[in-house]
Motif scaffolding. Structure first.
Motif, PDB file in Angstrom:
ATOM      1  N   TYR A 365       0.816  -1.213   0.000  1.00 29.36           N
ATOM      2  CA  TYR A 365       0.000   0.000   0.000  1.00 29.36           C
ATOM      3  C   TYR A 365       0.850   1.264   0.000  1.00 29.36           C
ATOM      4  O   TYR A 365       0.412   2.320   0.441  1.00 29.36           O
ATOM      5  CB  TYR A 365      -0.974  -0.025   1.191  1.00 29.36           C
ATOM      6  N   ASP A 366       2.089   1.118  -0.488  1.00 31.70           N
ATOM      7  CA  ASP A 366       2.977   2.260  -0.680  1.00 31.70           C
ATOM      8  C   ASP A 366       3.232   3.026   0.616  1.00 31.70           C
ATOM      9  O   ASP A 366       3.334   4.251   0.613  1.00 31.70           O
ATOM     10  CB  ASP A 366       2.428   3.208  -1.755  1.00 31.70           C
ATOM     11  N   GLU A 367       3.338   2.304   1.717  1.00 27.09           N
ATOM     12  CA  GLU A 367       3.687   2.912   2.996  1.00 27.09           C
ATOM     13  C   GLU A 367       5.180   2.701   3.239  1.00 27.09           C
ATOM     14  O   GLU A 367       5.613   1.573   3.469  1.00 27.09           O
ATOM     15  CB  GLU A 367       2.877   2.292   4.139  1.00 27.09           C
ATOM     16  N   PRO A 368       5.968   3.733   3.178  1.00 30.69           N
ATOM     17  CA  PRO A 368       7.412   3.550   3.354  1.00 30.69           C
ATOM     18  C   PRO A 368       7.806   3.220   4.787  1.00 30.69           C
ATOM     19  O   PRO A 368       8.889   2.705   5.022  1.00 30.69           O
ATOM     20  CB  PRO A 368       7.988   4.907   2.927  1.00 30.69           C
ATOM     21  N   TRP A 369       6.943   3.527   5.728  1.00 28.07           N
ATOM     22  CA  TRP A 369       7.236   3.234   7.131  1.00 28.07           C
ATOM     23  C   TRP A 369       5.939   3.239   7.921  1.00 28.07           C
ATOM     24  O   TRP A 369       4.870   3.595   7.424  1.00 28.07           O
ATOM     25  CB  TRP A 369       8.232   4.243   7.718  1.00 28.07           C
ATOM     26  N   LEU A 370       6.053   2.830   9.173  1.00 28.35           N
ATOM     27  CA  LEU A 370       4.942   2.946  10.105  1.00 28.35           C
ATOM     28  C   LEU A 370       5.509   3.442  11.429  1.00 28.35           C
ATOM     29  O   LEU A 370       6.727   3.509  11.618  1.00 28.35           O
ATOM     30  CB  LEU A 370       4.207   1.616  10.266  1.00 28.35           C
ATOM     31  N   PHE A 371       4.605   3.817  12.328  1.00 28.67           N
ATOM     32  CA  PHE A 371       5.019   4.297  13.633  1.00 28.67           C
ATOM     33  C   PHE A 371       4.439   3.389  14.712  1.00 28.67           C
ATOM     34  O   PHE A 371       3.270   3.010  14.660  1.00 28.67           O
ATOM     35  CB  PHE A 371       4.507   5.728  13.865  1.00 28.67           C
ATOM     36  N   VAL A 372       5.282   3.043  15.678  1.00 34.98           N
ATOM     37  CA  VAL A 372       4.848   2.264  16.829  1.00 34.98           C
ATOM     38  C   VAL A 372       4.666   3.234  17.995  1.00 34.98           C
ATOM     39  O   VAL A 372       5.560   4.032  18.292  1.00 34.98           O
ATOM     40  CB  VAL A 372       5.882   1.183  17.191  1.00 34.98           C
ATOM     41  N   ILE A 373       3.510   3.168  18.620  1.00 32.41           N
ATOM     42  CA  ILE A 373       3.154   4.110  19.682  1.00 32.41           C
ATOM     43  C   ILE A 373       3.420   3.474  21.041  1.00 32.41           C
ATOM     44  O   ILE A 373       3.015   2.331  21.297  1.00 32.41           O
ATOM     45  CB  ILE A 373       1.674   4.524  19.583  1.00 32.41           C
ATOM     46  N   ALA A 374       4.097   4.203  21.906  1.00 36.96           N
ATOM     47  CA  ALA A 374       4.430   3.713  23.242  1.00 36.96           C
ATOM     48  C   ALA A 374       4.088   4.775  24.284  1.00 36.96           C
ATOM     49  O   ALA A 374       3.960   5.960  23.967  1.00 36.96           O
ATOM     50  CB  ALA A 374       5.917   3.357  23.320  1.00 36.96           C
ATOM     51  N   ASP A 375       3.935   4.339  25.517  1.00 37.37           N
ATOM     52  CA  ASP A 375       3.722   5.282  26.615  1.00 37.37           C
ATOM     53  C   ASP A 375       4.971   5.331  27.491  1.00 37.37           C
ATOM     54  O   ASP A 375       5.983   4.681  27.202  1.00 37.37           O
ATOM     55  CB  ASP A 375       2.479   4.910  27.419  1.00 37.37           C
ATOM     56  N   ARG A 376       4.870   6.102  28.531  1.00 39.56           N
ATOM     57  CA  ARG A 376       6.028   6.278  29.411  1.00 39.56           C
ATOM     58  C   ARG A 376       6.473   4.951  30.010  1.00 39.56           C
ATOM     59  O   ARG A 376       7.673   4.675  30.143  1.00 39.56           O
ATOM     60  CB  ARG A 376       5.689   7.268  30.531  1.00 39.56           C
TER      61      ARG A 376
END
Length: 536
Positions: A365-376
């Motif tokens: 789907y032409d996504e060069p990257w993704l982001f992983v979300i984290a908390d403190r």
């Protein structure tokens, strides 16, 4: 049906690598090809294929029965099995070493269905059931007969390898998420064990004892064809010398283009970082395309592994918060993955049980990257687990590099990354609601991994899928003959084994638990047996 001279010449004109990458193949310096100008791919680019009799003489010529380009697992297996059948094999290897990726891969690279080795362990595989499971996993996008041929022969090839002293051990990995292949998975000896080196050396010795030879430091440049278009040799360079290797057939076992960043950039829809540990620069595929080989539908889709931190210029950042995106760890399944627009786009737990899933899905789907979300709490956990690496100074350096982002609130995090704060805040709140309800009605994430986030600050780490090898280079028949661009035809005299042809069994990612070296050995044996039966 074999490809004709007319179609060969047509394929030579249109079948080669484009201008942007053809001149960038490592070791492929442009050479004159005498009067064989019709076989040139592009004006001013290397020809990649020449017609016998229209070439400038080589500095040196060797003759044998079969020429094998590459001395990795596929090339060694093919050469050895040919030698067992009385063939004089000329092995052409660009490095000074043998074993290729087989010497550096992790080793968890086999399925061994109903080999004597596994039957001795009391484990009998249901091959038809496994076949159906594989087809479902790849959405039926593969050559079903090639897959069946592999599954029906991989066990006997493992037993054959054991006859040369190759050691194996069972993987103690229980079946998970319907992947029964785990149950049949075996491993080769560790990388630092001498068994691989000794066994491959013994196999090459068998080739030499049968009258063959090993030529190192030789980089393939052009396929040589006769007037009918049949492949009868290979032109290579060895230092400043031009060397021709002539035979009745040529086997490409050159490992794909996973180390050629220029080819990756040209053929892939999104930028990917090649991290092939061996010099697999694509010369085999480039020569085959020029000789009229078909370019498969999944060309440009590489095997994408787990995620690595990366900046907006696609420069990888080592270590540190990689654990946030390490999909093999259960805690990662509880974290959100969002696109470059700050929105979820897949089920994170599905990504975890097939590591390549998320990378392949992003590429599709032409996504060069993704982001992983984290908390403190997640960041604090990393600090506690690895206090020598994950320090405040280290995290600050990652922020400065555009890999890690921080915000006191979801909206502030969105501003730091560059997302629309309202979009990401709504996505974050929606995910919290899913966690509270224990149900994901869109992506169907397992309820046990719907773990709510704690207090801020919140973090986003930019991750990219990285390929560890080529997926689709060349299409082959179950006999490992290279398919031609003309429907129903093959390139006469040309075979491909190992990574060059593994995409035949896959669509956009490797399934079946890292079996690529197992495929290399098995396809090499199959090619050798076909050549021995029909060519020699």
């Amino acid at each position: 049906m074999s490809i004709t001279r007319r179609n060969f010449l047509k394929g030579a004109a249109i079948g080669g690598v484009g201008v942007a990458s053809a001149g960038l193949l490592a070791g492929c310096a442009s050479q004159a090809s005498g009067s064989g100008d019709a076989s040139r791919v592009e004006e001013g680019q290397p020809a990649k294929v020449s017609v016998l009799g229209s070439m400038d003489p080589a500095d040196e010529t060797f003759e044998g029965d079969v020429v094998v380009l590459g001395c990795g697992p596929g090339g060694i297996a093919c050469s050895t099995r040919l030698a067992e059948n009385g063939a004089k094999v000329l092995i052409v290897e660009k490095t000074e070493n043998i074993g290729g990726t087989g010497m550096v891969c992790s080793g968890n690279c086999y399925i061994s269905l109903n080999s004597e080795y596994q039957l001795e362990q009391g484990l009998q595989a249901d091959i038809p059931a496994f076949y159906r499971e594989w087809l479902e996993a790849v959405h039926y996008h593969c050559d079903h007969e090639v897959l069946s041929t592999y599954l029906r022969n991989c066990g006997r090839v493992v037993d054959w390898l054991r006859g040369y002293g190759f050691g194996f051990y069972m993987k103690e990995t229980p079946p998970t998420n319907g992947l029964s292949g785990n149950e049949y998975r075996i491993s080769q000896p560790p990388k630092d064990d001498d068994n691989r080196k000794k066994t491959y050396g013994k196999m090459v010795d068998a080739v030499i004892s049968a009258g063959g030879a090993m030529h190192t430091g030789c980089t393939g440049q052009e396929l040589i064809v006769d007037e009918s278009g049949a492949v009868v040799g290979l032109r290579a360079t060895q230092g400043s010398k031009t060397v021709d290797f002539m035979g009745k057939a040529v086997v490409l076992a050159s490992g794909g283009y996973g180390a050629n960043q220029d080819m990756i950039n040209e053929l892939c829809s999104v930028p990917l970082l090649g991290r092939d540990p061996v010099l697999n620069n694509g010369e085999g595929a480039a020569m085959a395309w020029a000789a009229g080989a078909a370019k498969p539908w999944n060309l440009g889709i590489l095997c994408c592994d787990t995620l690595y931190p990366i900046d907006e210029n696609y420069v990888s950042y080592p270590g540190g918060v990689q654990a946030l995106g390490n999909v093999m760890q259960d805690p990662a399944k509880g974290r959100m993955h969002v696109s470059r627009f700050g929105k979820r786009f897949h089920s994170e737990d599905a990504f975890c049980w097939v590591p390549t899933y998320g990378g392949a899905n992003g590429v599709a789907y032409d996504e060069p990257w993704l982001f992983v979300i984290a908390d403190r709490a997640a960041i604090d956990g990393l600090k506690e687990a690895d206090p020598d690496t994950v320090t405040d100074a280290y995290l600050a350096s990652m922020k400065d590099s555009g890999v890690l982002f921080e915000g006191a609130t979801p909206g502030a995090l969105a501003e730091a990354v560059g997302w629309d704060p309202s979009v990401f805040s709504a996505e974050f709140e929606a995910y919290a609601a899913l966690c509270e309800a224990g149900e994901d009605p869109v992506f169907f994430k397992d309820a046990k991994y719907l773990v709510p986030y704690g207090d801020g600050p919140y973090f986003a780490v930019r991750m990219a899928p990285t390929p560890f090898g080529t997926c689709g280079d060349l299409s082959v028949t179950p006999k490992m003959e290279v398919k031609a661009s003309e429907a129903g035809a093959t390139v006469s005299g040309l075979y491909a084994v190992g990574t060059e042809s593994v995409g035949t069994m896959h669509n956009d990612y490797y399934w079946a638990l890292g079996q690529t070296v197992g495929w290399a050995h098995t396809s090499g044996v199959l090619a050798a047996e076909e050549i021995a039966a029909t060519v020699l």
